[in-house]
Design an enzyme around this catalytic site. Sequence first.
Site, PDB file in Angstrom:
ATOM      1  N   GLU A   1       0.806  -1.220   0.000  1.00 48.19           N
ATOM      2  CA  GLU A   1       0.000   0.000   0.000  1.00 48.19           C
ATOM      3  C   GLU A   1       0.839   1.269   0.000  1.00 48.19           C
ATOM      4  O   GLU A   1       0.524   2.237  -0.692  1.00 48.19           O
ATOM      5  CB  GLU A   1      -0.954  -0.005   1.199  1.00 48.19           C
TER       6      GLU A   1
ATOM      7  N   HIS B   1     -11.365  -4.952   9.648  1.00 48.09           N
ATOM      8  CA  HIS B   1     -11.897  -4.738   8.296  1.00 48.09           C
ATOM      9  C   HIS B   1     -13.168  -3.899   8.292  1.00 48.09           C
ATOM     10  O   HIS B   1     -13.930  -3.970   7.325  1.00 48.09           O
ATOM     11  CB  HIS B   1     -12.224  -6.089   7.641  1.00 48.09           C
TER      12      HIS B   1
END
Lengths: 336, 336, 337, 337
Positions: free
Chosen positions: B69, B138
């Site tokens: 990322e 999440h």
Amino acid sequence: MNTSIQEAQPIHLTYREAVREALREALRKDDRVFLMGEDVGRYGGAFGVSKGLLQEFGSDRIMDTPLCESGFTGAGIGAALGGMRPIVEVMTVNFSLLAADQILNTAATYLHMSGGLFNVPLVIRMGTGGGKQLAAQHSHSLEGWYAHIPGIKVLTPATLEDARGMLWTALEDPDPVLIFENTLLYTMEGDISANPEPVDIDRAKVRRAGTDVTLISYSASLFKALDAAETLAQEGIEAEVIDLRTLRPLDDETLLTSIAKTHRAVIIDEGWRSGSISAEISARIMEKGFYDLDVPVERICAAEVPMPYANHLEQAALPQVATIIQTVKRMVTGHD
Amino acid sequence: MNTSIQEAQPIHLTYREAVREALREALRKDDRVFLMGEDVGRYGGAFGVSKGLLQEFGSDRIMDTPLCESGFTGAGIGAALGGMRPIVEVMTVNFSLLAADQILNTAATYLHMSGGLFNVPLVIRMGTGGGKQLAAQHSHSLEGWYAHIPGIKVLTPATLEDARGMLWTALEDPDPVLIFENTLLYTMEGDISANPEPVDIDRAKVRRAGTDVTLISYSASLFKALDAAETLAQEGIEAEVIDLRTLRPLDDETLLTSIAKTHRAVIIDEGWRSGSISAEISARIMEKGFYDLDVPVERICAAEVPMPYANHLEQAALPQVATIIQTVKRMVTGHD
Amino acid sequence: MKKKSGGKPESIQSDTSQHLIELLRQMLRIRRFEDKCAELYSAAKIRGFLHLYNGEEAIAVGVMQAMQPDDAIVATYREHGQALAWGIPMKTVMAEMYGKQGGCCRGRGGSMHLFDKERRFYGGNAIVGGGLPLAVGLALADKKLGRNRVTCCFFGDGAAAEGEFHEALNLAALWQVPVLFVCENNQYAMGTALKYSHSNPNLAEKADNYGIANATVDGMDVLAVEAAAHKAVDIVRTEVKPFFLECITYRFRAHSMFDPEFYREKAEVEQWRERCPINTLFKTIQEKGWLSDTEWNQLNQEVDSEIAAAIAYAETCLWEPVEDLTRFVYSERGAGV
Amino acid sequence: MKKKSGGKPESIQSDTSQHLIELLRQMLRIRRFEDKCAELYSAAKIRGFLHLYNGEEAIAVGVMQAMQPDDAIVATYREHGQALAWGIPMKTVMAEMYGKQGGCCRGRGGSMHLFDKERRFYGGNAIVGGGLPLAVGLALADKKLGRNRVTCCFFGDGAAAEGEFHEALNLAALWQVPVLFVCENNQYAMGTALKYSHSNPNLAEKADNYGIANATVDGMDVLAVEAAAHKAVDIVRTEVKPFFLECITYRFRAHSMFDPEFYREKAEVEQWRERCPINTLFKTIQEKGWLSDTEWNQLNQEVDSEIAAAIAYAETCLWEPVEDLTRFVYSERGAGV
Ligand SMILES: Cc1ncc(C[n+]2csc(CCOP(=O)(O)OP(=O)(O)O)c2C)c(N)n1
Ligand SMILES: Cc1ncc(C[n+]2csc(CCOP(=O)(O)OP(=O)(O)O)c2C)c(N)n1
Ligand SMILES: [Mg+2]
Ligand SMILES: [Mg+2]
């Protein structure tokens, strides 16, 4: 001869030394404690905080790490789970963004997602704050931002006593605690008791009593608030000055009690204004102290700019004593 | 035959398709646009958003990246500086923490620290939000958290029109723009104009007019607010519902205008309460709308817990329509 | 044509001599400029962090020889050398260190954040490792737009321990983008010696592992760096792929102005000082008889007066008005790109 | 003593046969459990993300053979296999997937976050790569406290592209901590094939680069995995240093329940299915004549009834009271450590 605790001579030291003493005490008291981070050992700490500790405690207790904020923060979490009491030093909050995933997604969630099985007794210390002309990537005040995260605690020692005492309280906490040390404070000096008492991290502290306005602050800004209060006092305005000390969890009660008395509040915060911890405080006062307010709560925050290098611009970006005074006067008298 | 814009048949699609159409349009209109991120190509996007685009535009325009990322977000910044118009997809905001350094320390600061020389025309899209039983790592709603950062803009399209239209506006923006797509919305469907008009990202939007209370919301919560408003209307309480649309910069004016009319406000926010964007909104109303308020502003936020997996716990953690209704009634009638 | 012992035609010899003198001049500019900066720091004209390049000048100067004007540079917080060697006017660099409006970033960047748009100098990144992915992205843009340009990214040995270093190398190799990674291995990351940073201290092997062509060169020898950079840049430019150039060097001074240097022996510093890249080149040139004392003095004077002029400029520059504080947080309408 | 053709004494043969049957049983438990989970997912009893280990069972089962009870496990979101093979009772795993109070994490974790304190099972980390530094830290604690324990960390091929992977390997090697890195190389990270993730697809070479001892093994062969794991764990435990074990495997099913599998050919999946670790071991055992049909049926029945019991348990478990929502954000006073 009776050398009781009460009679011990106070000692004179700097904030830097206070933190160092706290580290030394922790390392002595508990074998499970160790300090790790970039340049904490051979270099002596980026700000000289851990100078001499490697020599005193050896490289098992004072561990220099490579540059890898995510890696060693994660390793700190693991070591905490493994029964150690790690103190991870992230040189400054600016670099902690590289460890943000480990802090938020692992340290802060671990206890909850394991259904209470595994707590993470980890302490993370970081330098924070602007004011040293270090420009846009080295001047963040993100302690308030981190206070958004459930599962961690956020401490911001402003005084020598707190710098000296909070570390041990944090180490005794079963959950992850972040301690933010404003690097401008490292050179601050003064006297503290030679036998420090345990520091309570659950309560904000009234650092100056007053009746006309409540100045809410923490860390380096506390001293701006106190300075402003002095000047205001000369003009007959008595400001009560609160040191938040802990940004998460916030001690609403102390704030609300004060506002019930003063009916006015100003929050001073070196973070960027939007979404700052001062916004949270203002919102809480809205929710729980609205009817006590004579005038709206105001915030004095950092300007919403990446910090510029030039001194005059940086100072213009940071909260200033003059602004606090001016704001309070406006609030009290109703005009500028 | 005259097929003028006004007469074009509306098209029926899902939010997912609206985003896909927006991507397709951007890729067609501007050669400099490309999409990159994990699984945007061969997989079709973690949520199926970019399905078919690799086949249509080829692997130079739709680039699958490895898991990294920070690396690919940084590469997006570089590509933007190099004259491209990258759209970086970070699968979800949860993983964006690994890129937090690039977003805050580079993308957001670059223009300022270069003294205005280099702007970063980068768009970052991410999924956000809870509600799907994805548990503690999440399910974050961190869009409000990102809104703390000066130098970036934060968009939260709630409607099909905004999902369809905001991307292009973001691409035309010379500075970094983060677009948060609540993943619960992807399956929402409806009709939109076949010839979408440009979407303004500078203004919040009144999605329902009302006189008794202002419900301030954004993204998926907008629909909770609208649902609550419907029910309240049946009981004679007319709620004005505002869709913030952009969390940074906030459009204070629209909020204050509404509150000047309704004298009451509730903010609904799926982020954790402390230090949320709703705190900022409450603080701004305190500062600029205090004397318009009949009662204190309230906030309905996510509970301050890492999101639990079990459905009943997760739903208890998220803002609910019933709570909005109950809160509004209490504010309007003065009792529960 | 007159021949010399080496058999080179005179014009080439004189080209060579001129070139070597130019390299010397460049290194000297950096050295003197920075020595002056250290003084100005003590005089509180320059503030914040100041990381000097003292000892490492051969790298920036050597590498820049291989670059073309439309190539791009990405550097770190220790980037005065790169900025000067790349041609950013010394006076705007100095004014930037003063925090003045006439600085290359209007005083907003300071020592750690020098930028130049026209010359494609992309900073000045003070997050260790942070510039690597950015450089990969710049190179990606060039590849996509079919521009035959090279992006050169400088970073230190410490940076190679950051995860981002790996992410960037992997992306560069996967995408085969024209980026030159220049690792300034000065053997310390602040106070952390290489062996404490890397389980495998051979940094070029890391590039190898990603299938990135690489070389290691003596970073104290500007001619060696120059030669290696030429080869490296050739590969990057013609084969359109990354290259990793490791330059072994040493920083003579402290990490920054705050560093008490507990972590290394004076003797070690002295040993390396003997390999000063400027002295070495100076000797080579002197031995060849290419530089008379007069010329050498003149060169020194030129450098000194450039610095004096830079300071004079910085002193007279205005401060950015405080009212402009919040400019450049977002682009101004119409400015755009 | 009766001898067999292989010359092994009967008792050893019977030990071996029993051991192989046990391995078979373990793999079958995982396979059947997960097949049932997929059904329960369709029936909406299990929600959220569900990542099945189908095809990869040999790794968890093989590796666990080499571990000792007080060793630790760190796993990913694809960790049912590890959890079951490590001995977390199936019923508490199943109840966790149901989100029930009787689950191993009181329903707060779900499929991606299985934990067990007593057995030192440290999750269940759904951030790719996030578990690696944590495993290094656990091993560091053991080393510091002089405990002869091994921490075994599972992760995928995709994780090896994250910077954290590198940071963790470097730290492990620098500190020489007793951690076993088990890379489950199933050749895909979601829909991204290995060659698109890694410029150098040889993952074990990455460990090599850090000076970490390593091996690559056929992850479809439980006996090979077991043998390799024994060697690896021996090194970790006796030499107190890290080891990297790469297991080449394949996931038979989709990445998660939402994956339409556009990115790979059915034929490829079929080819790998032929190498099913369970079938392979089953055939080996059958060929040796170590398992009669009756015994095989019985084994299946045992597994099925364990699963049935687990479901029955999960069904009857209570839900965590909503009032307890905010428990376990912070430790409860007195709970501590
Ligand atoms: C991410 C990050 N962590 C820590 C720092 C503090 N810091 C500044 S320079 C430095 C050492 C970097 O060493 P190296 O990469 O070898 O470069 P050198 O300074 O030797 O040129 C450190 C730790 C930083 N700027 N960024
Ligand atoms: C940091 C991070 N980025 C992205 C994701 C989304 N994601 C979940 S699993 C996965 C693929 C991981 O592949 P690999 O490491 O090979 O493990 P496998 O799933 O194949 O077992 C991705 C991209 C994530 N969970 N964490
Ligand atoms: Mg270095
Ligand atoms: Mg995989």
